[in-house]
Design an enzyme around this catalytic site. Sequence first.
Site: not given
Length: 585
Positions: A67, A129-130, A179, A490
Site C-alpha cells: 500500500e 479483525f483488521q 464495509k 548520505m
Amino acid sequence: MSASQKKGRFFFKDVMEDKLLSGAELVIRGLEHLKVSTIFGVPGGAILPAYDPLYDSPIRHILARHEQGSGHMAEGYAQATGELGVVIATSGPGATNLITSLNNALMDSTPLLAITGQVATEAIGNDAFQEAYTVGLTMAATKHNYLITDASEIPQVLLEAKHIATTGRPGPVLVDIPKDILNQKAKWIEPKLIDLPGYKPTLDANPKMIQQAVNLIKDSKKPLLYVGGGIIHSKANIELFDLAEKFNIPVVTTLMGRGAFPDGHELCLGMPGMHGNYTATTSIQNSDLLIAIGVRFDDRVTANPEFFAQNAKVIHADIDPAEIGKVRDAEVPIVGDAKSVIKGLIDKLGDTKLETSNWIQEINEMRESYPLTFTQDEDGPLKVPYVLEELQKMSEDDSIVVSGVGQHQMWISLHWKFTKPNTWLNSGGLGTMGYSLPAAIGAKAAYPDRQVLSLDGDGCFQMTCQELITASTENIPLKIVVFNNGNHGMVRQWQKIFYKSRFSASELTHHTPDYVKLAEAMGAVGLRMEQKSEVKDVFEKMLEINDKPVLVDCVVDPDDMVFPMVPAGGSNDVIILNEEDLKKI
C-alpha cells in the site's frame, strides 16, 4: 482485465437515476463522475465490495505490491500531471501502510484522494479483525478526512474531497468507508459543490499588499526571486518567466521548485541551501530583497534562520497563510495563489526599469569563481554527476525524472538541467526513501508515451523494489537506474564528517542483491555498468528497450560525497565546497 478489454463495457453513468446502487457502486460511479481514469491500490476484505463494480468500470486499476507503493504511485501520477491522484486500500494494515505516502503528499502539497475500507459500523471500536482507527491515525497526515456513515453521502463526499485536495494548498484527503456502508443501498444523488464551512482559500492577492511589494521592489538594488513548488502547483511558470525577464531579476528555485524556471537561462541560479550550489545560496545571503513566492522557508534552505539573508527585506507570498511568518517575518505578507500574485506584480510594476545590472554582474562573478565541479577519472570508480550528465545527453527533452532521497537526489537536482515544470518528482519535505520507483510507475501510467526515468539509490530502491513486479505485470516500461554505492550514502557522508568515520549500520553491499538477476526475476531487463567505458553503451541498450521495464545497476564510488554542503543548523555564509574545506570545521 486490461483497460482495452474494459472499453465499451458497463458505465455507471448509464444506470437509471431511480435505481438503487450499493455504496460500492456509488464509489465507482462517483470516481467516474470525477473523471478519474486511473487508480492505484491493493484489495482486502473491508474494501472488497468496491472491487466488484470496479471490474466493470473503464477506470484502470494498477495493482501495487504494497500500500505504501500504491500511495507513492498516486503521488507520482499527481505530481507529473498536476491533477488528482487516487489510491484505494483496505482497513487496518492497508490503511496504516498508506500513512507514509499520505504524510509525504501533505508535506509536498500533492493532491491525493485516498479511499479506505473500514470494518462494519457495529464492529468499530471492538478491535475487530483488521480494524484501525483510520480517521484518527491519518488526521495529522492529511489535509482533511471523512468517515462515511450513510451510503447516500458518498457521491457528495467524493466531490468535496476532490475539491479540498486540489484547491488552495493541495494535499491528501482520505475517505474511510465501513464495509456495511459499501453494501448499503442508496440512490445516486448528483453531487453539487457548495460552500464548505471553514474552507475558503484565498486565491486573489490583496491589491494593497501587491502595491507594498512593488514599492519594495522599486527601491531594491539586489532583488532575488526565491521560488518553490507553489509556482508549479499554480501553473505559474510562464508568469514567473515574464516577471524575471522583464525586470531582470535573478531566480533561485528550491528542491520542489526545480523546473519552475528553466535551467540554462542566464537568470536561473539553481537550487540554494544545504546542498545547493554556491551562487544560489550566497545570492540569498547577499540580496537586499527576497521575493519569496510559493515557498515555506524550509530548514534545508535557511539552515539557522538567525543567519539567513540578514540584510534582506522579505516579500512572502503563499496560498497557505500558515506558512507566512512561520520561519521568517515578512515586511510584506501576501496570501494568494502564485499566479495571481505574479500577475499583480507585473501589472503594478508596469514599465518600471530596475537597476540590477551591478547585481547580475556580482552574481556572474560568483558563478565563474565557484562553479559546480566533479572529477571522473578514466579508470576510476564511476561518479554519479558524470553518469547523470551522460544520461541527460541521451535522454528526451521532456523526460520525467523521479528520484529517491539522499545523495543521488541532491546530485540530480544540482547536475540535471530542468527546463519544464512537472518533470522533476521527488520527496522533498518528508524525505521518504522508497519513493522513486512507485512514483515513477505512477508518472509513466499517466504519460505512457513519455520517457520516465527512476534514478534511485540502492538503499532507497531496496525499500520498495517489489513494485518492479507491478511495472512488469502492468506493462509500464519505465527506465530505472540504481546508483549502487553499497551503503546509505548520505548517512555515511554524515558519519564520515561528524562521527569520525564510524559507519554504524549504514553499510549495505555492492553485490547483494544481484540487481541484474533481481530485475530478470521480476520480469524486467537487467543491465550493469561499473566503469566509464561502459556508460554510453549500457544507456543506449536501456533506451532502446521500450516493451518492458529496464533496470541498470550502476556501481558507483562508495566514498564520494555531495558538495557544496552547509552543516545542519549552521549558517549559509559558511559553505563547504570540497573535502579540503572539511578540515576547517
